[in-house]
Write an enzyme that holds these catalytic residues in place. Sequence first.
Site, PDB file in Angstrom:
ATOM      1  N   TYR A 164       0.754  -1.204   0.361  1.00  0.00           N
ATOM      2  CA  TYR A 164       0.355   0.014  -0.378  1.00  0.00           C
ATOM      3  C   TYR A 164       0.928   1.446  -0.288  1.00  0.00           C
ATOM      4  O   TYR A 164       0.612   1.668  -1.028  1.00  0.00           O
ATOM      5  CB  TYR A 164      -1.234  -0.104   1.314  1.00  0.00           C
ATOM      6  N   SER A 213      -6.848   0.827  -4.315  1.00  0.00           N
ATOM      7  CA  SER A 213      -7.072   2.348  -4.361  1.00  0.00           C
ATOM      8  C   SER A 213      -5.356   3.010  -3.952  1.00  0.00           C
ATOM      9  O   SER A 213      -4.947   2.607  -5.522  1.00  0.00           O
ATOM     10  CB  SER A 213      -7.413   2.439  -2.485  1.00  0.00           C
ATOM     11  N   ASP A 244     -17.767   3.570  -7.104  1.00  0.00           N
ATOM     12  CA  ASP A 244     -17.179   3.573  -6.525  1.00  0.00           C
ATOM     13  C   ASP A 244     -16.505   5.363  -6.072  1.00  0.00           C
ATOM     14  O   ASP A 244     -17.007   5.967  -7.293  1.00  0.00           O
ATOM     15  CB  ASP A 244     -15.523   2.391  -6.708  1.00  0.00           C
ATOM     16  N   HIS A 278     -15.762   1.041  -3.253  1.00  0.00           N
ATOM     17  CA  HIS A 278     -14.131   0.943  -2.776  1.00  0.00           C
ATOM     18  C   HIS A 278     -14.396  -0.114  -2.576  1.00  0.00           C
ATOM     19  O   HIS A 278     -12.833  -0.453  -1.776  1.00  0.00           O
ATOM     20  CB  HIS A 278     -13.821   2.269  -2.360  1.00  0.00           C
TER      21      HIS A 278
END
Length: 714
Positions: A486, A566, A649, A684
């Site tokens: 991430y 994301s 989303d 999302h």
Amino acid sequence: MTRTAIAVATLLATIAIPANAQDMTAPQYPETQRDDVVETFFGEQVADPYRWLEEDVRNSEDVAKWVTQQNRVTDAYLEQLPARPWFNTRIGELYDYERFSVPVERGGRYFYTSNSGLQNQSPLYVRDGLNGVPRLLLDPNQWAEDGATALSDWVPSPDGSKLLYSVQDGGSDWRILRVLDVTTGEQFGGDIRWAKFTGLAWVGEEGFLYSRFPEPEEGEDFQALNLDQAVYFHELGTDQSADSQIYATPDHPERNHVAQTSDDGRWVILTSSTGTDARHEVHVVDLSVRETRGWRPQPLVTGFENSWSLIDSVGSRLFFVTNTDAPLYRVLSIDMDNPSAGWSELIAERDQPIAGASMIGDRLVIQYLEDASSSAYVYTLGGEMVREIEFTGLGSAGGFYGSPDSNETFYSFTSFNRPATIYRYDVTTGETSEFAAPDISFDPDDFVVEQQFYESKDGTRVPMFIVRRADIAASGDAVPTLLYGYGGFDISLTPGFSPSRMAWVEAGGAYAVANLRGGGEYGKAWHDAGRRANKQNVFDDFISAGEYLIAQGITPEDGLAIQGGSNGGLLVGAVVNQRPDLFAAGNAAVGVMDMLRFDQWTAGRYWVDDYGYPDREEDWRILRAYSPLHNIQSGAQYPALLVTTADTDDRVVPGHSFKYTAALQAEELGDRPQLIRIETRAGHGSGKPTDKAIAEAADILSFLGYWTGLKVGE
């Protein structure tokens, strides 16, 4: 044989390989319209031929047609993957265990969610007393035929007689707020709408505080920028139109505001922010004088310089966690009867960052991150350490909800090979007991969870968790490996159980999680080292993780898959452009792919804290250098890529993934496929029904497994 080995062997024996699963190279992609949109930024012309794909699929026939065509090609491809039936079956089995949330006690009633296993959404239950008979209070599985309407946040009133909760539909960030009578099950009044990024804060039993945005123009609710958030008070039994605006900053529409109330009901804490950074202003309302003075928020902390998070209060004394003069956080208190006396330090900064804090009875429970794994300690209200709360191995603890009126709290503990167990803990005696433990279809001891450290490009030492079957770890065999990352927004990746990742490991693969810079694993400095002008460090950390896994013989050179969602989807897109040779396959999920326009939609404007401002030349040039959409290497041999997104989303709008996929498919990138999977009635990630989660995971893992050589079913 262990239970795990028997289950895997049985499933493998039942798989039939589709006869048409011969040629899995890139299929014929649908033709995508290219427009002649060109803009000039700081002297450089930038083409944007797929800007029409930014339109909301609900409002554009052309975009809807493109989505249908892409899904048709992708679905046909995924149906041929030989391991897909195995993953679909095994992930479903691994989901099928009863799981619980951490209970919350109010007025002698205990509230918690519980899922029997394969329910699309988790129902909410209540017990009268700890050992009372569970009673179903809310069942979100009855709210929508497709299971895509979810129970989001929920908070019992102080005496436990009412429940304030929020409803999430189709994965959207918008929330509908409702109040339930716990005894009768009847709803108080009508729905409260246009709440988003909100806290839920009871004011006695009379009403609650929440945050909302102005109602967007028709058709703009999934794309319009989120501005002018304000805090409102809703009195039970009244219409939303009568709600009182308690706090707003119309001269600063970019500011966000969230309300909390102290456990004793005396204080309202209004915390304001301007983006995703933990930089706050704090205002306080003394509810004990509201009848004579009104709401009247008074400033406590100004300047948007540091993080301030309320723990709770005792009388006039407020307790906060802050990184003021302490990048790894410390605990301070202030007496609101004598605020001019200033702040007092109770718990000094340690070598590990504080990850959470709560007040239970006359004790503080402080959670820390130690190399991305949880630890927790009990302190007196004067700041003296009482004891450490013992956990079993590398893992993540969560919960520790409670109040100053009770010594009882509950927490969960989980790891990569262990679903969450819920424990009851007494802060006075230190006694721990199980509240709910999962009955699972595998033996956790069949798997090894390790933490290793590797050097990034600049010599920085970065931790990484690696999960393998015990027999594979013992043999030292190199196996197909799924690397997850991430690296942003001060978010820490800690150990946690995932049925889909467990299926990958059961099948013979390794699963790795790299704790990249940009996250919060080591506090402010670690976050700062991976954002804005330092964003390339995140990509270097991830690339170095992949090189380490190959060099250590954990995965073969052609056996590395990567995944991120994301900001992690951005990560996948960026590193694939920079090192397409390193990876066999990748899944970029709900990613931020157009770094020159991310601030144009919904919550995108908040992300400038991590990414910078696209309208400032210095930031723009940094963004232009790594933007996944704008740095695809035509002529390079790319890994197989599966882009995943969803039509609802409204956090990272799907136009990011649409444009990125169209650009990939337009270039010469070798024989491996560049596909997009677009979910309907999903957002999302949060609120996704179990059946959709299983189907999506099976598609992704069978795709990644095929291209890394995972031999499931062959």
